[in-house]
Design an enzyme around this catalytic site. Structure first.
Site, PDB file in Angstrom:
ATOM      1  N   LYS A 235      70.619  95.187  46.177  1.00 56.67           N
ATOM      2  CA  LYS A 235      69.564  96.086  46.640  1.00 56.67           C
ATOM      3  C   LYS A 235      68.857  95.489  47.858  1.00 56.67           C
ATOM      4  CE  LYS A 235      65.189  96.670  45.518  1.00 56.67           C
ATOM      5  NZ  LYS A 235      64.662  97.112  46.811  1.00 56.67           N
TER       6      LYS A 235
ATOM      7  N   GLY B 146      62.228  86.911  48.676  1.00 61.37           N
ATOM      8  CA  GLY B 146      61.088  87.812  48.836  1.00 61.37           C
ATOM      9  C   GLY B 146      59.788  87.086  48.547  1.00 61.37           C
TER      10      GLY B 146
ATOM     11  N   THR C 258      56.666  88.312  43.344  1.00 59.81           N
ATOM     12  CA  THR C 258      57.852  89.004  42.821  1.00 59.81           C
ATOM     13  C   THR C 258      58.802  87.989  42.192  1.00 59.81           C
ATOM     14  OG1 THR C 258      57.621  90.469  44.722  1.00 59.81           O
ATOM     15  CG2 THR C 258      59.585  90.766  43.390  1.00 59.81           C
TER      16      THR C 258
ATOM     17  N   GLU D  23      64.286  82.413  46.617  1.00 60.55           N
ATOM     18  CA  GLU D  23      63.833  81.881  47.912  1.00 60.55           C
ATOM     19  C   GLU D  23      62.573  82.661  48.263  1.00 60.55           C
ATOM     20  OE1 GLU D  23      62.770  81.240  51.283  1.00 60.55           O
ATOM     21  OE2 GLU D  23      64.443  82.472  51.977  1.00 60.55           O
TER      22      GLU D  23
ATOM     23  N   CYS E  67      60.158  83.384  56.844  1.00 55.37           N
ATOM     24  CA  CYS E  67      59.572  82.452  55.871  1.00 55.37           C
ATOM     25  C   CYS E  67      59.538  81.027  56.427  1.00 55.37           C
ATOM     26  CB  CYS E  67      60.314  82.519  54.549  1.00 55.37           C
ATOM     27  SG  CYS E  67      62.082  82.279  54.743  1.00 55.37           S
TER      28      CYS E  67
ATOM     29  N   GLU F 264      50.118  82.792  52.469  1.00 55.60           N
ATOM     30  CA  GLU F 264      51.147  83.209  53.420  1.00 55.60           C
ATOM     31  C   GLU F 264      50.720  84.524  54.077  1.00 55.60           C
ATOM     32  OE1 GLU F 264      55.051  84.607  52.033  1.00 55.60           O
ATOM     33  OE2 GLU F 264      55.950  83.332  53.565  1.00 55.60           O
TER      34      GLU F 264
HETATM   35  O1  TXE Z   1      58.048  91.485  49.122  1.00 52.50           O
HETATM   36  P1  TXE Z   1      58.780  91.794  47.777  1.00 52.50           P
HETATM   37  P2  TXE Z   1      57.003  92.399  49.907  1.00 52.50           P
HETATM   38  C1  TXE Z   1      56.350  87.514  51.407  1.00 52.50           C
HETATM   39  C2  TXE Z   1      55.370  87.831  52.515  1.00 52.50           C
HETATM   40  C3  TXE Z   1      55.017  89.243  52.263  1.00 52.50           C
HETATM   41  C4  TXE Z   1      54.987  89.242  50.756  1.00 52.50           C
HETATM   42  C5  TXE Z   1      55.167  90.578  50.110  1.00 52.50           C
HETATM   43  O2  TXE Z   1      54.239  87.023  52.387  1.00 52.50           O
HETATM   44  O3  TXE Z   1      53.783  89.609  52.810  1.00 52.50           O
HETATM   45  O4  TXE Z   1      56.061  88.413  50.379  1.00 52.50           O
HETATM   46  O5  TXE Z   1      56.234  91.271  50.707  1.00 52.50           O
HETATM   47  C6  TXE Z   1      62.175  93.739  45.671  1.00 52.50           C
HETATM   48  N1  TXE Z   1      62.075  93.640  40.542  1.00 52.50           N
HETATM   49  N2  TXE Z   1      57.734  87.654  51.816  1.00 52.50           N
HETATM   50  O6  TXE Z   1      56.044  93.042  48.970  1.00 52.50           O
HETATM   51  O7  TXE Z   1      58.115  92.914  47.062  1.00 52.50           O
HETATM   52  C7  TXE Z   1      61.800  94.607  46.845  1.00 52.50           C
HETATM   53  O8  TXE Z   1      62.170  95.947  46.638  1.00 52.50           O
HETATM   54  C8  TXE Z   1      63.094  93.455  41.377  1.00 52.50           C
HETATM   55  C9  TXE Z   1      58.436  86.435  52.083  1.00 52.50           C
HETATM   56  O9  TXE Z   1      57.742  93.284  50.809  1.00 52.50           O
HETATM   57  O10 TXE Z   1      58.936  90.501  47.086  1.00 52.50           O
HETATM   58  C10 TXE Z   1      62.573  93.925  47.955  1.00 52.50           C
HETATM   59  O11 TXE Z   1      63.939  94.316  47.933  1.00 52.50           O
HETATM   60  N3  TXE Z   1      62.971  93.500  42.713  1.00 52.50           N
HETATM   61  C11 TXE Z   1      59.886  86.659  52.151  1.00 52.50           C
HETATM   62  C12 TXE Z   1      62.456  92.454  47.583  1.00 52.50           C
HETATM   63  O12 TXE Z   1      62.104  92.435  46.203  1.00 52.50           O
HETATM   64  C13 TXE Z   1      61.760  93.730  43.227  1.00 52.50           C
HETATM   65  C14 TXE Z   1      60.388  87.882  52.777  1.00 52.50           C
HETATM   66  C15 TXE Z   1      61.382  91.675  48.350  1.00 52.50           C
HETATM   67  O13 TXE Z   1      60.169  92.359  48.297  1.00 52.50           O
HETATM   68  C16 TXE Z   1      60.637  93.920  42.389  1.00 52.50           C
HETATM   69  C17 TXE Z   1      59.582  89.028  52.427  1.00 52.50           C
HETATM   70  C18 TXE Z   1      60.840  93.872  40.988  1.00 52.50           C
HETATM   71  N4  TXE Z   1      59.847  94.072  40.106  1.00 52.50           N
HETATM   72  C19 TXE Z   1      58.293  88.873  51.991  1.00 52.50           C
HETATM   73  N5  TXE Z   1      59.547  94.119  43.172  1.00 52.50           N
HETATM   74  C20 TXE Z   1      60.738  85.458  52.458  1.00 52.50           C
HETATM   75  N6  TXE Z   1      60.829  84.527  51.529  1.00 52.50           N
HETATM   76  O14 TXE Z   1      61.373  85.389  53.478  1.00 52.50           O
HETATM   77  C21 TXE Z   1      59.970  94.052  44.461  1.00 52.50           C
HETATM   78  N7  TXE Z   1      61.307  93.840  44.496  1.00 52.50           N
END
Ligand code: TXE
Length: 480
Positions: free
Chosen positions: A173, A226, A230, A248, A282, A383
């Site tokens: 996904k 992400g 999460t 990660e 990140c 962050e």
């Molecule tokens: O990330 P999410 P978001 C950080 C950054 C950002 C914050 C939130 O600080 O402001 O995270 O971003 C999926 N079960 N990073 O809200 O939600 C979601 O659909 C399964 C750092 O956009 O963590 C997406 O595909 N999956 C980072 C993925 O998780 C779930 C890069 C990431 O989204 C889920 C991005 C659930 N319950 C944001 N909830 C990095 N490490 O590079 C969400 N998702």
């Protein structure tokens, strides 16, 4: 236009006909619809993957390698098309998508096309017992890959390539915020001859589609990139089912600058490490720690360089910064900037939204530099994930190290110095998974990639990812 799920080699609508609007960040307009897939869609994807697994897991390494190479080749053939799609979907400058995102997506497949042919296992002879042990590394089965929006195709393929190279079948996904290039990848996989069901792509919100993937009892491993919140949620759901997880997560990376460094190289790289991809990586160096001796000079020079950066339409080749990924994210980043006053911090440069002519509703923000006095402040602890960096000065190595490690995150650190002893001391004592000395984001795909503390668990990259996506089995044979 409607994006569709890719299940069993076919493009299909979500069963319940639920859709999410997909925005173009450069102008704030809705330009496509993405499925918000339900549990049933995820189940269909799982079934297709499970059906494909026996044959795929027994395919020869040459066959897998050939298909992965072909996918890499096709991605490169379509680089202009994919880069334009990525830029439109994410808001990143098209030049960045062309130079970094799409070539790296191709490299991910090419790297694992090669790596799988070199992956080997250990054997242990039990001398004196007439026994020999050897290790089988077997694919896990059906695995889940969930990726974020900042480097959409780059991070999506970074998980999928090793998973399928190792013989697994995948339910994947992408982020619902940037689904386009993952959708386009399906067609490429068909063209490359990837057998149906080996890769299945389901689109949707994290809380519906993502949740269905992590809760699925037969999906035995989850590779996720992400947010830290999460990641913690996934770990909690996965633990009672004993799923393997690789997480990660976020970072709050220190960029530590000493007076003895190669100043010009440091300055140019620091601009990139601060604001590439609008600071939405990140690995960006969001906390800049500068030795007091050169602090004022650095502040002036850095501000001058940053003032030269052009924020503009991502499709303009000369834009250095494009749009932030979404309106919500723009507001979140802006709220951190607005908290500066309360935090006893001073905005040195930027801090304002930018209105781009002809794209007035896009999500643009100036590159922003904030001077802070206390590392404990929110701006230095949380962050922000946008074009915002903080400056703070230090006097001694000990103080720099304490400041660098004083965060709940532990992904990456940069250090700029020409002192070998200092380099070694910092390399050993920095609490991070990655240390870059006199460089930033130099990536050799063979190296272990990931963080410690709240930046996650597990490592991606090289053979680490192939180890993650396989189960070791020890076989012990006794002979006469
Ligand atoms: O990330 P999410 P978001 C950080 C950054 C950002 C914050 C939130 O600080 O402001 O995270 O971003 C999926 N079960 N990073 O809200 O939600 C979601 O659909 C399964 C750092 O956009 O963590 C997406 O595909 N999956 C980072 C993925 O998780 C779930 C890069 C990431 O989204 C889920 C991005 C659930 N319950 C944001 N909830 C990095 N490490 O590079 C969400 N998702």
């Amino acid at each position: 236009m409607k994006i569709q799920n890719y299940i069993n080699g076919k493009f299909v609508n979500p069963i319940q006909d639920n859709w999410i609007d997909n925005y173009n960040p450069s102008n704030g307009k809705i330009y496509s619809q993405t499925p918000n897939s339900s549990k049933d869609d995820v189940e269909n994807a799982y079934q297709a993957a499970a059906k494909a697994f026996p044959k795929w897991s027994n395919s020869s390494l040459e066959e897998r390698s050939k298909i992965l190479s072909k996918i890499a080749e096709l991605i490169l053939e379509k680089i202009d098309f994919l880069a334009a799609a990525e830029s439109k979907d994410n808001g990143k400058p098209i030049s960045l998508a062309k130079q970094v995102d799409i070539p790296r997506a191709a490299s991910n497949f090419q790297f694992y096309a090669n790596a799988i042919t070199q992956f080997s296992t250990e054997s242990h002879e039990s001398v004196g017992l007439n026994a020999i042990n050897f290790t089988l590394r077997q694919p896990i089965g059906v695995v889940g890959c969930i990726s974020p929006w900042n480097l959409p195709l780059y991070l999506f393929t970074w998980k999928i390539a090793p998973a399928i190279a190792a013989g697994n079948c995948v339910v994947a996904k992408p982020s619902e915020v940037t689904p386009m290039t993952a959708f386009l990848l399906g067609e490429i996989c068909n063209e490359a001859g990837l057998p149906k069901g080996v890769l299945n792509i389901v689109h949707g919100l994290g809380t519906t589609t993502g949740q269905a993937i992590i809760e699925h009892t037969k999906i035995k491993a989850i590779s996720f990139t992400g947010g830290t919140k999460t990641g913690a949620h996934i770990a909690k759901i996965a633990a009672p089912m004993f799923k393997k997880i690789s997480l990660e997560l976020g970072g709050k990376n220190p960029n530590i600058i000493f007076a003895d460094c190669d100043y010009n190289k440091m300055l140019a790289t620091t601009v990139r490490a601060s604001f590439a991809n609008q600071g939405q990586i990140c690995l960006c160096g969001s906390r800049i720690l500068v030795e007091e001796k050169i602090y004022e000079k650095f502040k002036t020079d850095f501000s001058k360089k940053v003032a030269e950066l052009k924020v503009g339409n991502p499709l303009d080749e000369d834009s250095n910064l494009g749009a932030l990924v979404s309106k919500e994210h723009l507001e979140k980043v802006k709220s951190y900037i607005d908290s500066a006053e309360k935090e006893d911090a001073k905005i040195i440069f930027g801090g304002k939204k930018v209105v781009v002519k002809g794209a007035e509703n896009g999500y643009y923000l100036q590159p922003t530099i904030i001077e802070v006095t206390d590392n404990k402040c929110k701006l230095n602890q949380e962050e922000i994930f946008g074009p915002v960096v903080t400056l703070i000065s230090f006097k001694t190595d000990k103080e720099a190290l304490t400041l660098a490690n004083d965060t709940k995150y532990g992904l990456a650190a940069m250090i700029w110095t020409n002192n070998l002893n200092r380099t070694m001391q910092f390399s050993k004592q920095l609490q991070t998974g990655i240390v870059w000395v006199n460089t930033w984001l130099l990536r050799d795909l063979r190296t272990p990639f990931g963080g410690i503390k709240n930046s996650g668990v597990g490592r991606e990259g090289g053979f680490e990812a192939l180890r993650f996506f396989t189960e070791p089995k020890n076989v012990c044979i006794v002979y006469e």
